[in-house]
Design an enzyme around this catalytic site. Structure first.
Site, mmCIF file in Angstrom:
data_model
loop_
_atom_site.group_PDB
_atom_site.id
_atom_site.type_symbol
_atom_site.label_atom_id
_atom_site.label_comp_id
_atom_site.label_asym_id
_atom_site.label_seq_id
_atom_site.Cartn_x
_atom_site.Cartn_y
_atom_site.Cartn_z
ATOM 1 N N CYS A 82 -51.505 23.330 21.156
ATOM 2 C CA CYS A 82 -51.876 21.976 20.727
ATOM 3 C C CYS A 82 -51.365 21.680 19.326
ATOM 4 O O CYS A 82 -50.733 20.655 19.081
ATOM 5 C CB CYS A 82 -53.399 21.812 20.790
ATOM 6 S SG CYS A 82 -53.946 20.269 20.057
ATOM 7 N N TYR A 128 -46.861 14.601 32.597
ATOM 8 C CA TYR A 128 -47.221 14.184 31.232
ATOM 9 C C TYR A 128 -46.045 14.390 30.272
ATOM 10 O O TYR A 128 -45.647 13.485 29.551
ATOM 11 C CB TYR A 128 -48.317 15.101 30.677
ATOM 12 C CG TYR A 128 -49.747 14.882 31.076
ATOM 13 C CD1 TYR A 128 -50.624 14.240 30.207
ATOM 14 C CD2 TYR A 128 -50.252 15.379 32.263
ATOM 15 C CE1 TYR A 128 -51.971 14.105 30.513
ATOM 16 C CE2 TYR A 128 -51.601 15.253 32.578
ATOM 17 C CZ TYR A 128 -52.451 14.614 31.699
ATOM 18 O OH TYR A 128 -53.774 14.485 32.003
ATOM 19 N N GLU A 173 -61.044 -6.753 25.917
ATOM 20 C CA GLU A 173 -62.151 -7.608 26.368
ATOM 21 C C GLU A 173 -62.067 -7.855 27.877
ATOM 22 O O GLU A 173 -63.071 -8.129 28.525
ATOM 23 C CB GLU A 173 -62.190 -8.928 25.595
ATOM 24 C CG GLU A 173 -61.044 -9.872 25.857
ATOM 25 C CD GLU A 173 -61.159 -11.168 25.049
ATOM 26 O OE1 GLU A 173 -62.133 -11.902 25.237
ATOM 27 O OE2 GLU A 173 -60.250 -11.449 24.233
ATOM 28 N N CYS A 215 -49.789 18.818 21.413
ATOM 29 C CA CYS A 215 -50.418 17.525 21.100
ATOM 30 C C CYS A 215 -50.097 16.995 19.702
ATOM 31 O O CYS A 215 -49.736 15.827 19.550
ATOM 32 C CB CYS A 215 -51.938 17.638 21.214
ATOM 33 S SG CYS A 215 -52.502 18.659 22.573
ATOM 34 N N GLU A 272 -43.871 11.505 28.466
ATOM 35 C CA GLU A 272 -44.119 11.296 27.032
ATOM 36 C C GLU A 272 -42.830 11.482 26.238
ATOM 37 O O GLU A 272 -42.487 10.661 25.378
ATOM 38 C CB GLU A 272 -45.194 12.266 26.537
ATOM 39 C CG GLU A 272 -46.565 11.928 27.080
ATOM 40 C CD GLU A 272 -47.690 12.820 26.554
ATOM 41 O OE1 GLU A 272 -48.854 12.437 26.703
ATOM 42 O OE2 GLU A 272 -47.409 13.907 26.015
ATOM 43 N N HIS A 323 -63.570 -10.709 21.079
ATOM 44 C CA HIS A 323 -62.476 -11.651 21.238
ATOM 45 C C HIS A 323 -61.774 -11.899 19.916
ATOM 46 O O HIS A 323 -62.440 -11.982 18.888
ATOM 47 C CB HIS A 323 -63.052 -12.974 21.777
ATOM 48 C CG HIS A 323 -62.000 -13.978 22.077
ATOM 49 N ND1 HIS A 323 -61.146 -13.871 23.154
ATOM 50 C CD2 HIS A 323 -61.664 -15.116 21.429
ATOM 51 C CE1 HIS A 323 -60.328 -14.912 23.155
ATOM 52 N NE2 HIS A 323 -60.622 -15.673 22.122
ATOM 53 N N LYS A 336 -46.305 16.389 18.966
ATOM 54 C CA LYS A 336 -45.932 15.331 19.931
ATOM 55 C C LYS A 336 -46.454 13.967 19.459
ATOM 56 O O LYS A 336 -45.718 12.980 19.435
ATOM 57 C CB LYS A 336 -46.494 15.709 21.305
ATOM 58 C CG LYS A 336 -46.217 14.775 22.459
ATOM 59 C CD LYS A 336 -47.178 13.622 22.627
ATOM 60 C CE LYS A 336 -48.631 13.933 22.721
ATOM 61 N NZ LYS A 336 -49.081 14.493 23.970
HETATM 62 P P1 NDP Z 1 -47.114 18.612 35.072
HETATM 63 O O1 NDP Z 1 -47.634 19.586 36.052
HETATM 64 O O2 NDP Z 1 -47.959 17.464 34.646
HETATM 65 O O3 NDP Z 1 -45.734 18.024 35.589
HETATM 66 C C1 NDP Z 1 -44.707 18.841 36.052
HETATM 67 C C2 NDP Z 1 -43.643 17.949 36.626
HETATM 68 O O4 NDP Z 1 -42.513 18.716 36.973
HETATM 69 C C3 NDP Z 1 -44.098 17.243 37.893
HETATM 70 O O5 NDP Z 1 -43.566 15.952 37.879
HETATM 71 C C4 NDP Z 1 -43.498 18.099 38.996
HETATM 72 O O6 NDP Z 1 -43.214 17.382 40.161
HETATM 73 C C5 NDP Z 1 -42.190 18.507 38.339
HETATM 74 N N1 NDP Z 1 -41.668 19.765 38.867
HETATM 75 C C6 NDP Z 1 -42.313 20.936 39.049
HETATM 76 N N2 NDP Z 1 -41.477 21.872 39.540
HETATM 77 C C7 NDP Z 1 -40.273 21.278 39.679
HETATM 78 C C8 NDP Z 1 -39.004 21.712 40.145
HETATM 79 N N3 NDP Z 1 -38.827 22.953 40.578
HETATM 80 N N4 NDP Z 1 -37.994 20.827 40.159
HETATM 81 C C9 NDP Z 1 -38.187 19.560 39.735
HETATM 82 N N5 NDP Z 1 -39.355 19.090 39.280
HETATM 83 C C10 NDP Z 1 -40.386 19.939 39.250
HETATM 84 O O7 NDP Z 1 -46.680 19.511 33.834
HETATM 85 P P2 NDP Z 1 -46.311 19.159 32.356
HETATM 86 O O8 NDP Z 1 -45.443 20.297 31.956
HETATM 87 O O9 NDP Z 1 -45.816 17.779 32.189
HETATM 88 O O10 NDP Z 1 -47.712 19.269 31.625
HETATM 89 C C11 NDP Z 1 -48.519 20.436 31.783
HETATM 90 C C12 NDP Z 1 -49.947 20.126 31.487
HETATM 91 O O11 NDP Z 1 -50.114 19.981 30.096
HETATM 92 C C13 NDP Z 1 -50.459 18.831 32.082
HETATM 93 O O12 NDP Z 1 -50.900 18.976 33.387
HETATM 94 C C14 NDP Z 1 -51.570 18.473 31.147
HETATM 95 O O13 NDP Z 1 -52.750 19.102 31.595
HETATM 96 C C15 NDP Z 1 -51.139 19.049 29.823
HETATM 97 N N6 NDP Z 1 -50.632 17.998 28.931
HETATM 98 C C16 NDP Z 1 -51.458 17.003 28.537
HETATM 99 C C17 NDP Z 1 -51.014 16.001 27.714
HETATM 100 C C18 NDP Z 1 -51.942 14.900 27.314
HETATM 101 O O14 NDP Z 1 -53.142 15.050 27.451
HETATM 102 N N7 NDP Z 1 -51.434 13.768 26.836
HETATM 103 C C19 NDP Z 1 -49.648 15.979 27.226
HETATM 104 C C20 NDP Z 1 -48.853 17.057 27.708
HETATM 105 C C21 NDP Z 1 -49.332 18.017 28.528
HETATM 106 P P3 NDP Z 1 -44.327 17.110 41.296
HETATM 107 O O15 NDP Z 1 -45.154 15.981 40.806
HETATM 108 O O16 NDP Z 1 -43.504 16.746 42.498
HETATM 109 O O17 NDP Z 1 -45.073 18.385 41.473
#
Ligand code: NDP
Length: 490
Positions: free
Chosen positions: A44, A179, A478, A49, A183, A473, A52
């Protein structure tokens, strides 16, 4: 006198581990030690976080001159200075790491700058060669980004590497639709990088409310992000001179020089980091080939459980390598507990902190406290932001009859400046007892809004409770208390 060196040994100095260690030490008088192999503050603070969000802020200033001009200011846009920003960013991360170290010190927690693994249910061995024993061991080792298994995957960077780039690339391909992918697509686009994003599914941000996902994807495209859904990468390799010369997608000489500088900086060839030593040639599932200065995998994360001796001592691990725990964060080995991303439950900093507090309450204060993972509000820091709590319309519809209250409009501030931006406010309401089951907001500042709406939803507020609340407002939010008629029932 305890038979152990410590009452508690914590593995991992991220948000969850540090909180548990210092609360156990300062509030219960327990003798506590903590080992961290990398920087204190964890994902984080050091590579997630915090940096980022600072990059989100940096990228949002891109829009300021344009907006300000519409409001009468004579203002011209300047250039973004990545090196200057990075200096500030690194200084801030150093400061925060210092804060984490002193929090532990002031609480009387002994720290080891070492990698730890488990020898048995009460024994930890450290990379320094030391061995210590503890009555309880808490594993809070976090997770790391993963690349898909494919040839040359190491040519791509992952989110950890972004903060170390010597120069911003001119063009980047981001793979993933979660995410981190969304982002960083928005951040880098705001900082002036040409962003292309490939997501294999039909719509980004799988698992979130469909209407919200649709609006975010539309807004991202409107801002200039070249988002391709139903598209994945099938091949990648270092681009040749011919590849670069061939098409419109050729990177600029400046960006190529930047890449060489990064190579000299030692990123290339490092197992933990992406090899960003020059432009990358990529073939997509649609057959199209392109060259990008940098490719980034944002394809998910994996718990840090390798080579820790966990399975060997009887700790259960799941398919993704996550530590299996019960509602009290206890593993199959009664003296070993685990919290945070290493358990792959809800991978969010405030949840890891909650889990750490519940652990201390249960184990050191004699008050068995299960972790409450229900109705967790969260935000995705895309532009516009997305704040969400509770059930999506789709999930709620599966469970019961619902009413959906929804409005989408152009907010005053950007509409005045002639911008096409739209926001979304949505409540998913139980038809039977009128409880608000879900609240979904896509708008600038939605992260701030959902924290407050989350209190009402967590309290079990009904639609009528929202209606009874007087509007503030003129604000965007709102609308959340002024939606009179359901858009649809299901
Ligand atoms: P996510 O699990 O959210 O997303 C992974 C993405 O990669 C998905 O779109 C997935 O597709 C895709 N993917 C997975 N494997 C492959 C592959 N082999 N080829 C192509 N695409 C693939 O992971 P993140 O790394 O984005 O984030 C991890 C975690 O970190 C989040 O779940 C969240 O809990 C936390 N986080 C929170 C944030 C916040 O609160 N703002 C910010 C950043 C991270 P598919 O959908 O098809 O599985």
């Amino acid at each position: 006198m305890s038979d152990f060196d410590y009452d508690l040994f914590v593995i991992g100095g991220g948000s969850g581990g540090v909180r548990a260690a210092r609360v156990a030490a300062s509030e219960t008088g327990a003798k506590v030690a903590l080992a961290e192999a990398d920087r204190y503050g964890g994902t984080c603070v050091i590579r997630g976080c915090v940096p980022k969000k600072l990059m989100v802020f940096a990228s949002e200033y891109n829009h300021v001159p344009d907006m300000a001009r519409a409001y009468g200011w004579e203002m011209t846009a300047g250039d973004f200075n990545w090196q200057g920003f990075r200096r500030q960013l690194n200084a801030e991360l150093d400061r925060l790491e210092g804060v984490y170290r002193s929090l532990l010190k002031n609480a009387g927690v002994e720290t080891f700058d070492a990698r730890a693994s488990l020898r048995d249910a009460h024994t930890v061995t450290l990379s320094t060669g030391e061995t210590v024993t503890a009555k309880h061991i808490l594993v809070a080792a976090g997770g790391h980004p993963v690349r898909p298994e494919m040839d040359n995957a190491q040519l791509a960077i992952v989110s950890d590497d972004i903060f170390h780039l010597e120069e911003l690339p001119k063009s980047i391909l981001i793979i993933g639709g979660g995410y981190i992918a969304c982002e960083f697509a928005c951040i880098l686009n705001g900082l002036g990088v040409e962003v292309t994003q490939y997501y294999r599914g039909a719509q980004i941000l799988r698992g979130f409310d469909e209407e919200a996902r649709g609006l975010i994807a539309e807004s991202m495209r409107e801002q200039g992000i070249d988002l391709h859904t139903g598209t994945n990468i099938v091949e990648m390799r270092r681009a040749t001179k011919e590849d670069i010369a061939r098409g419109d997608d050729a990177p600029s000489p400046a960006a190529t020089m930047g890449a060489s500088a990064r190579q000299a900086d030692g990123l290339a060839g490092d197992d933990a980091s992406g090899d960003s030593g020059g432009p990358v040639w990529v073939k997509a599932t649609n057959g199209r080939t392109r060259v990008f200065d940098t490719v980034m995998f944002a394809t998910g994360r994996r718990p840090n459980t390798d080579d820790m001796g966990l399975a060997e001592i009887g700790v259960g691990l799941g398919r993704n390598g996550q530590i299996e725990v019960n509602e009290y964060s206890q593993t199959a080995v009664p003296s070993v507990y685990a919290i945070g991303d290493v358990t792959d439950r809800v991978n969010l900093t405030p949840v890891a902190i909650r889990e750490g507090m519940a652990f201390v309450e249960t184990v050191f204060k004699g008050n068995a406290t299960p972790v409450d993972h229900s109705l967790i509000p969260s935000a995705v820091f895309t532009q516009p932001e997305f704040g969400t709590v509770g059930l999506t319309e789709e999930a709620a519809r599966e469970q019961q009859e619902i009413e959906v209250y929804c409005t989408s409009f152009r907010p005053m501030q950007s509409a005045f400046a002639g911008k096409p931006d739209r926001v979304l406010m949505k409540l998913v309401v139980s038809k039977a007892d009128r409880t608000v089951l879900g609240c979904h907001i896509v708008a600038p500042g939605a992260g701030e809004m959902i924290q407050l709406a989350g209190v009402a939803v967590k309290m079990g507020a009904t639609k009528e409770d929202f209606d009874r609340t007087v509007a503030v407002h003129p604000t965007m939010s709102e609308e959340i208390v002024t939606m009179r008629n359901p858009m649809r029932t299901a």
